[in-house]
Design a protein around this motif. Structure first.
Motif, PDB file in Angstrom:
ATOM      1  N   ALA A   1      47.401  38.572  40.185  1.00 25.86           N
ATOM      2  CA  ALA A   1      48.378  37.568  40.616  1.00 25.86           C
ATOM      3  C   ALA A   1      49.718  37.831  39.942  1.00 25.86           C
ATOM      4  O   ALA A   1      50.783  37.713  40.564  1.00 25.86           O
ATOM      5  CB  ALA A   1      47.865  36.165  40.283  1.00 25.86           C
TER       6      ALA A   1
ATOM      7  N   GLU B   1      38.219  29.090  38.009  1.00 24.24           N
ATOM      8  CA  GLU B   1      38.208  27.698  37.515  1.00 24.24           C
ATOM      9  C   GLU B   1      37.748  27.660  36.067  1.00 24.24           C
ATOM     10  O   GLU B   1      36.852  28.413  35.676  1.00 24.24           O
ATOM     11  CB  GLU B   1      37.229  26.862  38.350  1.00 24.24           C
TER      12      GLU B   1
ATOM     13  N   PRO C   1      41.750  38.207  38.221  1.00 24.73           N
ATOM     14  CA  PRO C   1      42.726  37.561  39.115  1.00 24.73           C
ATOM     15  C   PRO C   1      44.062  37.253  38.425  1.00 24.73           C
ATOM     16  O   PRO C   1      45.113  37.313  39.083  1.00 24.73           O
ATOM     17  CB  PRO C   1      42.017  36.269  39.561  1.00 24.73           C
TER      18      PRO C   1
ATOM     19  N   LYS D   1      47.993  37.787  46.154  1.00 24.34           N
ATOM     20  CA  LYS D   1      47.517  36.402  46.312  1.00 24.34           C
ATOM     21  C   LYS D   1      46.007  36.405  46.085  1.00 24.34           C
ATOM     22  O   LYS D   1      45.254  37.025  46.853  1.00 24.34           O
ATOM     23  CB  LYS D   1      47.831  35.889  47.708  1.00 24.34           C
TER      24      LYS D   1
ATOM     25  N   ASP E   1      42.803  33.794  44.136  1.00 27.65           N
ATOM     26  CA  ASP E   1      42.491  32.551  43.409  1.00 27.65           C
ATOM     27  C   ASP E   1      42.157  32.857  41.953  1.00 27.65           C
ATOM     28  O   ASP E   1      41.412  33.802  41.677  1.00 27.65           O
ATOM     29  CB  ASP E   1      41.278  31.855  44.045  1.00 27.65           C
ATOM     30  N   SER E   2      42.702  32.037  41.051  1.00 29.33           N
ATOM     31  CA  SER E   2      42.312  32.196  39.651  1.00 29.33           C
ATOM     32  C   SER E   2      40.930  31.568  39.457  1.00 29.33           C
ATOM     33  O   SER E   2      40.434  30.833  40.325  1.00 29.33           O
ATOM     34  CB  SER E   2      43.349  31.579  38.727  1.00 29.33           C
TER      35      SER E   2
END
Ligand code: NI
Length: 167
Positions: free
Chosen positions: A58, A68, A54, A63, A65-66
């Protein structure tokens, strides 16, 4: 080179399946196997190739989500393998939804050069393949029989009727 998004997705899914099989072979103990005494660990390399998916997409405008706690290498091999499964699926979904065949011809700056998005996407696969190759060597060093990515590991040559693998 990928002319259509579906060309890319086919290749992505194939390589993701191979990478998944390598990651699924990791054990918790093997994650601490190092390249050399101050070198990166197998766990760090596996986590890096996962979290970079990601991050890379990105960076080039998708678009997505990275992951966590991307800067913290999990102690569980299952956590890494599960995160890769989700990240590789999220990547194909983001690309299919957000980029068209035309987007692949769009040129942007990448690593100091002007590259098409098709080349940029190929770069992501090459990055994973590069680190996946490092992983299979470290898995050997950790005493694990690695998954045969593009061909059988030495133990399986015998099943192909070859007693002594070529050197
Ligand atoms: Ni890297």
């Amino acid at each position: 080179m990928y002319v259509t998004v579906s060309d890319f997705i086919n290749e992505w899914n194939r390589e993701a399946m191979l990478t998944q099989q390598v990651l699924d072979g990791l054990t918790d103990e093997s994650l601490s196997q190092q390249v050399y005494s101050e070198g990166r660990t197998l766990g760090r390399i596996a986590w890096h190739l996962t979290t970079s998916i990601p991050e890379y997409l990105a960076h080039f405008g998708l678009k997505i989500d990275s992951i966590e706690n991307a800067d913290h290498v999990p102690a569980s091999a299952t956590d890494i393998a599960d995160t890769f499964r989700k990240a590789s699926m999220a990547a194909s979904k983001a690309i299919e939804e957000q980029w068209s065949d035309d987007s692949l011809r769009h040129v942007q700056e990448a690593f100091g050069r002007q590259e098409s998005n098709a080349t940029i996407l190929m770069g992501l696969i090459k990055h994973i393949v590069h680190h996946r190759g490092q992983m299979t060597i470290l898995m050997r060093q950790a005493g694990i029989k690695p998954f045969g990515v593009y061909g059988p590991p030495k133990e399986d040559w015998i099943h192909l009727g070859v007693e002594h693998p070529p050197l």
